[in-house]
Design a protein around this motif. Sequence first.
Motif, PDB file in Angstrom:
ATOM      1  N   CYS A  35       0.847  -1.203   0.000  1.00 18.62           N
ATOM      2  CA  CYS A  35       0.000   0.000   0.000  1.00 18.62           C
ATOM      3  C   CYS A  35       0.875   1.242   0.000  1.00 18.62           C
ATOM      4  N   THR A  36       0.244   2.370  -0.207  1.00 23.82           N
ATOM      5  CA  THR A  36       0.952   3.641  -0.194  1.00 23.82           C
ATOM      6  C   THR A  36       0.933   4.193   1.217  1.00 23.82           C
ATOM      7  N   LEU A  37       2.114   4.419   1.783  1.00 25.24           N
ATOM      8  CA  LEU A  37       2.180   4.943   3.148  1.00 25.24           C
ATOM      9  C   LEU A  37       2.067   6.468   3.122  1.00 25.24           C
ATOM     10  N   PRO A  38       1.491   7.048   4.173  1.00 31.05           N
ATOM     11  CA  PRO A  38       1.417   8.515   4.252  1.00 31.05           C
ATOM     12  C   PRO A  38       2.819   9.108   4.394  1.00 31.05           C
ATOM     13  N   ALA A  39       3.157  10.078   3.558  1.00 26.34           N
ATOM     14  CA  ALA A  39       4.471  10.718   3.638  1.00 26.34           C
ATOM     15  C   ALA A  39       4.341  12.195   3.978  1.00 26.34           C
ATOM     16  N   GLU A  40       3.360  12.840   3.372  1.00 27.88           N
ATOM     17  CA  GLU A  40       3.197  14.276   3.606  1.00 27.88           C
ATOM     18  C   GLU A  40       1.726  14.636   3.494  1.00 27.88           C
ATOM     19  N   PHE A  41       1.411  15.851   3.921  1.00 25.95           N
ATOM     20  CA  PHE A  41       0.015  16.280   3.879  1.00 25.95           C
ATOM     21  C   PHE A  41      -0.040  17.784   3.639  1.00 25.95           C
ATOM     22  N   VAL A  42      -1.221  18.238   3.221  1.00 25.42           N
ATOM     23  CA  VAL A  42      -1.442  19.660   2.996  1.00 25.42           C
ATOM     24  C   VAL A  42      -2.690  20.072   3.770  1.00 25.42           C
ATOM     25  N   VAL A  43      -2.574  21.136   4.531  1.00 27.98           N
ATOM     26  CA  VAL A  43      -3.704  21.697   5.277  1.00 27.98           C
ATOM     27  C   VAL A  43      -4.084  23.013   4.608  1.00 27.98           C
ATOM     28  N   THR A  44      -5.360  23.151   4.260  1.00 29.45           N
ATOM     29  CA  THR A  44      -5.837  24.346   3.558  1.00 29.45           C
ATOM     30  C   THR A  44      -6.940  25.009   4.368  1.00 29.45           C
ATOM     31  N   ASN A  45      -6.990  26.327   4.295  1.00 26.94           N
ATOM     32  CA  ASN A  45      -8.066  27.112   4.915  1.00 26.94           C
ATOM     33  C   ASN A  45      -8.199  26.843   6.417  1.00 26.94           C
ATOM     34  N   PHE A  46      -7.083  26.801   7.104  1.00 27.00           N
ATOM     35  CA  PHE A  46      -7.132  26.576   8.559  1.00 27.00           C
ATOM     36  C   PHE A  46      -7.734  27.796   9.255  1.00 27.00           C
ATOM     37  N   THR A  47      -8.802  27.574  10.007  1.00 27.46           N
ATOM     38  CA  THR A  47      -9.510  28.666  10.688  1.00 27.46           C
ATOM     39  C   THR A  47      -9.862  28.240  12.110  1.00 27.46           C
ATOM     40  N   THR A  48      -9.703  29.152  13.059  1.00 34.76           N
ATOM     41  CA  THR A  48     -10.170  28.875  14.422  1.00 34.76           C
ATOM     42  C   THR A  48     -11.046  30.028  14.879  1.00 34.76           C
ATOM     43  N   SER A  49     -11.952  29.749  15.794  1.00 34.25           N
ATOM     44  CA  SER A  49     -12.664  30.840  16.449  1.00 34.25           C
ATOM     45  C   SER A  49     -12.607  30.619  17.948  1.00 34.25           C
ATOM     46  N   THR A  50     -12.451  31.725  18.641  1.00 27.54           N
ATOM     47  CA  THR A  50     -12.284  31.729  20.093  1.00 27.54           C
ATOM     48  C   THR A  50     -13.332  32.666  20.661  1.00 27.54           C
ATOM     49  N   ASN A  51     -13.956  32.298  21.781  1.00 31.10           N
ATOM     50  CA  ASN A  51     -14.958  33.198  22.353  1.00 31.10           C
ATOM     51  C   ASN A  51     -14.311  34.262  23.229  1.00 31.10           C
ATOM     52  N   LYS A  52     -15.136  35.133  23.791  1.00 36.67           N
ATOM     53  CA  LYS A  52     -14.614  36.266  24.570  1.00 36.67           C
ATOM     54  C   LYS A  52     -13.742  35.824  25.739  1.00 36.67           C
ATOM     55  N   ASN A  53     -14.017  34.628  26.236  1.00 31.39           N
ATOM     56  CA  ASN A  53     -13.232  34.117  27.364  1.00 31.39           C
ATOM     57  C   ASN A  53     -11.898  33.547  26.939  1.00 31.39           C
ATOM     58  N   GLY A  54     -11.646  33.521  25.671  1.00 33.78           N
ATOM     59  CA  GLY A  54     -10.390  32.944  25.205  1.00 33.78           C
ATOM     60  C   GLY A  54     -10.470  31.446  25.012  1.00 33.78           C
ATOM     61  N   THR A  55     -11.670  30.860  25.140  1.00 36.12           N
ATOM     62  CA  THR A  55     -11.829  29.420  24.944  1.00 36.12           C
ATOM     63  C   THR A  55     -12.023  29.140  23.464  1.00 36.12           C
ATOM     64  N   LEU A  56     -11.285  28.152  22.991  1.00 33.62           N
ATOM     65  CA  LEU A  56     -11.380  27.790  21.584  1.00 33.62           C
ATOM     66  C   LEU A  56     -12.749  27.167  21.308  1.00 33.62           C
ATOM     67  N   ASP A  57     -13.470  27.721  20.348  1.00 32.22           N
ATOM     68  CA  ASP A  57     -14.801  27.196  20.018  1.00 32.22           C
ATOM     69  C   ASP A  57     -14.757  26.242  18.832  1.00 32.22           C
ATOM     70  N   THR A  58     -14.130  26.679  17.752  1.00 36.50           N
ATOM     71  CA  THR A  58     -14.127  25.851  16.544  1.00 36.50           C
ATOM     72  C   THR A  58     -12.743  25.827  15.896  1.00 36.50           C
ATOM     73  N   VAL A  59     -12.481  24.735  15.229  1.00 38.84           N
ATOM     74  CA  VAL A  59     -11.301  24.579  14.372  1.00 38.84           C
ATOM     75  C   VAL A  59     -11.811  23.953  13.090  1.00 38.84           C
ATOM     76  N   CYS A  60     -11.417  24.475  11.955  1.00 36.91           N
ATOM     77  CA  CYS A  60     -11.880  23.902  10.697  1.00 36.91           C
ATOM     78  C   CYS A  60     -10.797  24.050   9.628  1.00 36.91           C
ATOM     79  N   PHE A  61     -10.585  22.980   8.863  1.00 30.67           N
ATOM     80  CA  PHE A  61      -9.630  23.045   7.754  1.00 30.67           C
ATOM     81  C   PHE A  61      -9.874  21.881   6.811  1.00 30.67           C
ATOM     82  N   GLN A  62      -9.238  21.952   5.650  1.00 34.12           N
ATOM     83  CA  GLN A  62      -9.261  20.828   4.711  1.00 34.12           C
ATOM     84  C   GLN A  62      -7.921  20.124   4.757  1.00 34.12           C
ATOM     85  N   PHE A  63      -7.973  18.801   4.756  1.00 30.67           N
ATOM     86  CA  PHE A  63      -6.773  17.974   4.766  1.00 30.67           C
ATOM     87  C   PHE A  63      -6.655  17.270   3.431  1.00 30.67           C
TER      88      PHE A  63
END
Length: 177
Positions: A35-63
């Motif tokens: 089989c083909t082993l994983p060698a490298e990857f690309v992350v696109t459109n990495f976005t996070t949102s944090t609320n007023k308290n500084g707590t991370l709410d969301t993380v979203c990206f394409q792999f």
Amino acid sequence: MYALTVLFGLMAAASASKPLRYTVPNNFKAVASNCTLPAEFVVTNFTTSTNKNGTLDTVCFQFSDPDTEIRTTCQRNSTSVASGPSKNRYGCDNANIAFIYQTTGIAGLTLTERACPGGSSPQFEASGLITPELNCTDTPTGTICHTEQKSLQGDFNSFQPIPSKAPIRRHRGTWRG
Ligand SMILES: *[C@@H]1O[C@H](CO)[C@@H](O)[C@H](O)[C@H]1NC(C)=O
Ligand SMILES: *[C@@H]1O[C@H](CO)[C@@H](O)[C@H](O)[C@H]1NC(C)=O
Ligand SMILES: *[C@@H]1O[C@H](CO)[C@@H](O)[C@H](O)[C@H]1NC(C)=O
Ligand SMILES: *[C@@H]1O[C@H](CO)[C@@H](O)[C@H](O)[C@H]1NC(C)=O
Ligand SMILES: *[C@@H]1O[C@H](CO)[C@@H](O)[C@H](O)[C@H]1NC(C)=O
């Protein structure tokens, strides 16, 4: 040491686009030869949102993995359930891919990809870390951050047995990023 690792990588899987940065264990070499082993990857459109308290709410990206041709969306939000020994892994839409994002400890975005999915045991996964440089904007409800570069390339440089399934706690944990 590095040269040795690369040499073993080349011997294990010549089909990958670039030399593997990890050593394939002997008990996985027969499976890996097929089989083909994983060698490298690309992350696109990495976005996070944090609320007023500084707590991370969301993380979203394409792999995407150019060698195994897996493309998927990875997302963590208020309904996501963490898994893994440290309860900090989140699954992507493709069940072979998972990620950990944290700003303390091993800071950055760790991607894991199951090697040769569908095979019998032992089951292994490749993992690699990237550290996105974030550009953050304040909003009325908190902060939204995205990477300055549209896409980020990473290398898988670790190859480990998949952690045994820890019992999943069925409540929404708050997660401090
Ligand atoms: C490799 O793949 C072929 C065809 O799918 C299969 O017959 C064979 O058993 C596989 N070998 C190993 C070592 O997994
Ligand atoms: C990234 O986002 C842009 C627009 O926001 C979109 O056009 C593009 O298709 C996205 N990239 C991926 C890989 O989904
Ligand atoms: C901030 O934390 C307080 C106490 O934990 C909570 O009541 C409040 O809803 C939080 N605010 C936001 C914007 O998450
Ligand atoms: C939360 O993430 C899951 C994937 O983990 C996705 O299926 C769901 O649509 C997301 N929910 C929202 C409100 O974005
Ligand atoms: C950060 O984002 C803002 C708004 O999207 C943009 O105007 C600015 O050029 C970005 N800065 C960098 C360094 O990418």
